[in-house]
Scaffold this motif. Structure first.
Motif, PDB file in Angstrom:
ATOM      1  N   ARG A  98       0.844  -1.185   0.000  1.00 15.94           N
ATOM      2  CA  ARG A  98       0.000   0.000   0.000  1.00 15.94           C
ATOM      3  C   ARG A  98       0.884   1.241   0.000  1.00 15.94           C
ATOM      4  NH1 ARG A  98      -2.625  -0.654   6.069  1.00 15.94           N
ATOM      5  NH2 ARG A  98      -0.755  -0.118   7.268  1.00 15.94           N
ATOM      6  N   ALA A  99       0.267   2.399  -0.238  1.00 13.36           N
ATOM      7  CA  ALA A  99       1.071   3.620  -0.401  1.00 13.36           C
ATOM      8  C   ALA A  99       0.260   4.841   0.011  1.00 13.36           C
ATOM      9  CB  ALA A  99       1.530   3.767  -1.845  1.00 13.36           C
ATOM     10  N   ARG A 100       0.975   5.944   0.184  1.00 16.15           N
ATOM     11  CA  ARG A 100       0.379   7.240   0.486  1.00 16.15           C
ATOM     12  C   ARG A 100       1.046   8.286  -0.402  1.00 16.15           C
ATOM     13  NH1 ARG A 100      -2.120   7.278   5.732  1.00 16.15           N
ATOM     14  NH2 ARG A 100      -1.771   5.308   6.833  1.00 16.15           N
ATOM     15  N   VAL A 106      -3.625   4.706  -0.543  1.00 10.59           N
ATOM     16  CA  VAL A 106      -3.993   3.694  -1.531  1.00 10.59           C
ATOM     17  C   VAL A 106      -3.725   2.325  -0.907  1.00 10.59           C
ATOM     18  CG1 VAL A 106      -3.577   2.791  -3.854  1.00 10.59           C
ATOM     19  CG2 VAL A 106      -3.370   5.250  -3.417  1.00 10.59           C
ATOM     20  N   VAL A 161      -1.423  -1.275  -3.795  1.00 13.80           N
ATOM     21  CA  VAL A 161      -0.327  -0.588  -4.480  1.00 13.80           C
ATOM     22  C   VAL A 161      -0.367  -0.816  -5.988  1.00 13.80           C
ATOM     23  CG1 VAL A 161       1.415  -2.414  -4.368  1.00 13.80           C
ATOM     24  CG2 VAL A 161       2.117  -0.022  -4.219  1.00 13.80           C
ATOM     25  N   LEU A 196      -1.812   2.144  -7.708  1.00  7.50           N
ATOM     26  CA  LEU A 196      -1.207   3.447  -7.436  1.00  7.50           C
ATOM     27  C   LEU A 196      -0.973   4.263  -8.703  1.00  7.50           C
ATOM     28  CD1 LEU A 196       0.034   5.447  -5.443  1.00  7.50           C
ATOM     29  CD2 LEU A 196       2.195   4.198  -5.650  1.00  7.50           C
ATOM     30  N   SER A 197      -0.363   3.666  -9.695  1.00  7.35           N
ATOM     31  CA  SER A 197      -0.047   4.404 -10.923  1.00  7.35           C
ATOM     32  C   SER A 197      -1.313   4.943 -11.589  1.00  7.35           C
ATOM     33  CB  SER A 197       0.721   3.503 -11.895  1.00  7.35           C
ATOM     34  OG  SER A 197       1.026   4.205 -13.090  1.00  7.35           O
ATOM     35  N   THR A 213      -4.198   5.506 -10.231  1.00  8.06           N
ATOM     36  CA  THR A 213      -4.831   6.507  -9.366  1.00  8.06           C
ATOM     37  C   THR A 213      -4.143   7.860  -9.495  1.00  8.06           C
ATOM     38  OG1 THR A 213      -5.483   4.792  -7.789  1.00  8.06           O
ATOM     39  CG2 THR A 213      -5.470   7.059  -6.998  1.00  8.06           C
ATOM     40  N   ILE A 246       5.597  10.398  -2.310  1.00  6.30           N
ATOM     41  CA  ILE A 246       5.011   9.062  -2.282  1.00  6.30           C
ATOM     42  C   ILE A 246       5.722   8.242  -1.204  1.00  6.30           C
ATOM     43  CG2 ILE A 246       4.580   6.952  -3.578  1.00  6.30           C
ATOM     44  CD1 ILE A 246       4.542   8.556  -6.105  1.00  6.30           C
ATOM     45  N   PHE A 303       5.719   4.338   0.615  1.00  5.14           N
ATOM     46  CA  PHE A 303       5.250   2.960   0.506  1.00  5.14           C
ATOM     47  C   PHE A 303       5.230   2.299   1.879  1.00  5.14           C
ATOM     48  CE2 PHE A 303       6.912   3.912  -3.715  1.00  5.14           C
ATOM     49  CZ  PHE A 303       5.842   3.510  -4.505  1.00  5.14           C
TER      50      PHE A 303
END
Length: 242
Positions: free
Chosen positions: A52-54, A127, A130, A133-134, A136, A153, A155
């Motif tokens: 997941r990511a922010r 997100v 992951v 992500l791209s 989004t 970004i 992760f």
């Protein structure tokens, strides 16, 4: 060796402080006779693929008046938020973290001249998949157009405790192997651990690459590589001896 005079051996895998002194990697320190046992410092590492990511995304609009700048920023940010929702980002995963209105000046020999006003509005996005992500990010950037701003970004691993447990297990195995060797070399019997100290160091994701190809009319997806998250755990373990 007289077992009544067993001394404490300290072996470290990196810098360790003992009895007021600093040890460099590979050094062994013989301590006072009253400090019985074998003390070993070792570390373990484990890696995991982030799942997941922010990231931060927002808009920045400069216009002659505050009202015009606010309206332009609000319209662009509304499009960004709609694009995020259309890509499966729920309301709980979007949070406004900055909103500002500021005048912009030009400074000349004749003094300052007001150029207009800039309104900035940014949100923090989480997100949970992951793999999305791209897409989004591309949707949000495309919706914001020339006013969009993307920053930072990060992760994450959804279960960092499991990664840390793997690193801890490796550190303990290494510490035991070192202690067993030292006990054998000293001619003593290694007993049970009598003290354990843990220091966990999360090194974070590596590497993270992102190419700045984000034109609103681009048909190519933005390439993003989450890399791996590495967790390092250091253990200092004291064993009894006999």
């Amino acid at each position: 060796m007289d077992r009544a005079l067993i001394v404490l051996l300290v072996v470290v895998s990196f810098v360790c402080v003992a009895c007021g002194g600093s040890l460099r990697s590979g050094e062994t320190l013989v301590l006072r006779e009253s400090e019985h046992g074998i003390l070993v410092s070792e570390r373990g590492e484990a890696e995991a693929r982030p799942d997941r990511a922010r990231f931060h995304v927002g808009v920045e609009a400069r216009r002659p008046t505050v009202a015009e700048a606010r309206d332009a920023a609000a319209d662009a940010q509304r499009r960004v938020l709609d694009a995020l929702r259309a890509n499966g980002i729920g309301d709980a995963d979007v949070q406004t973290d900055s909103l500002s209105v500021s005048p912009e000046y030009e400074y000349t020999d004749q003094g300052q001249r007001l150029l207009g006003y800039t309104v900035r509005n940014a949100v923090h996005v989480r997100v949970t998949d992951v793999a999305r992500l791209s897409a989004t990010i591309d949707a949000a950037v495309g919706a914001g157009g020339d006013l969009v701003r993307l920053d930072g970004i990060q992760f994450e691993v959804s279960d960092p405790a499991a990664v840390r447990a793997q690193a801890r297990e490796q550190a303990m195995q290494r510490a035991r192997a070192t202690a067993e060797q030292l006990a054998r070399l000293a001619g003593v019997e290694l007993g049970a651990p009598i003290a354990i100290e843990e220091v966990a160091i999360d090194d974070g994701p590596r590497p993270m690459m992102m190419e700045a190809r984000m034109a609103a009319d681009s048909a190519q997806a933005t390439p993003i590589e989450p890399g791996v998250t590495r967790v390092t755990v250091q253990l200092r373990v004291r064993w009894s001896t006999s």
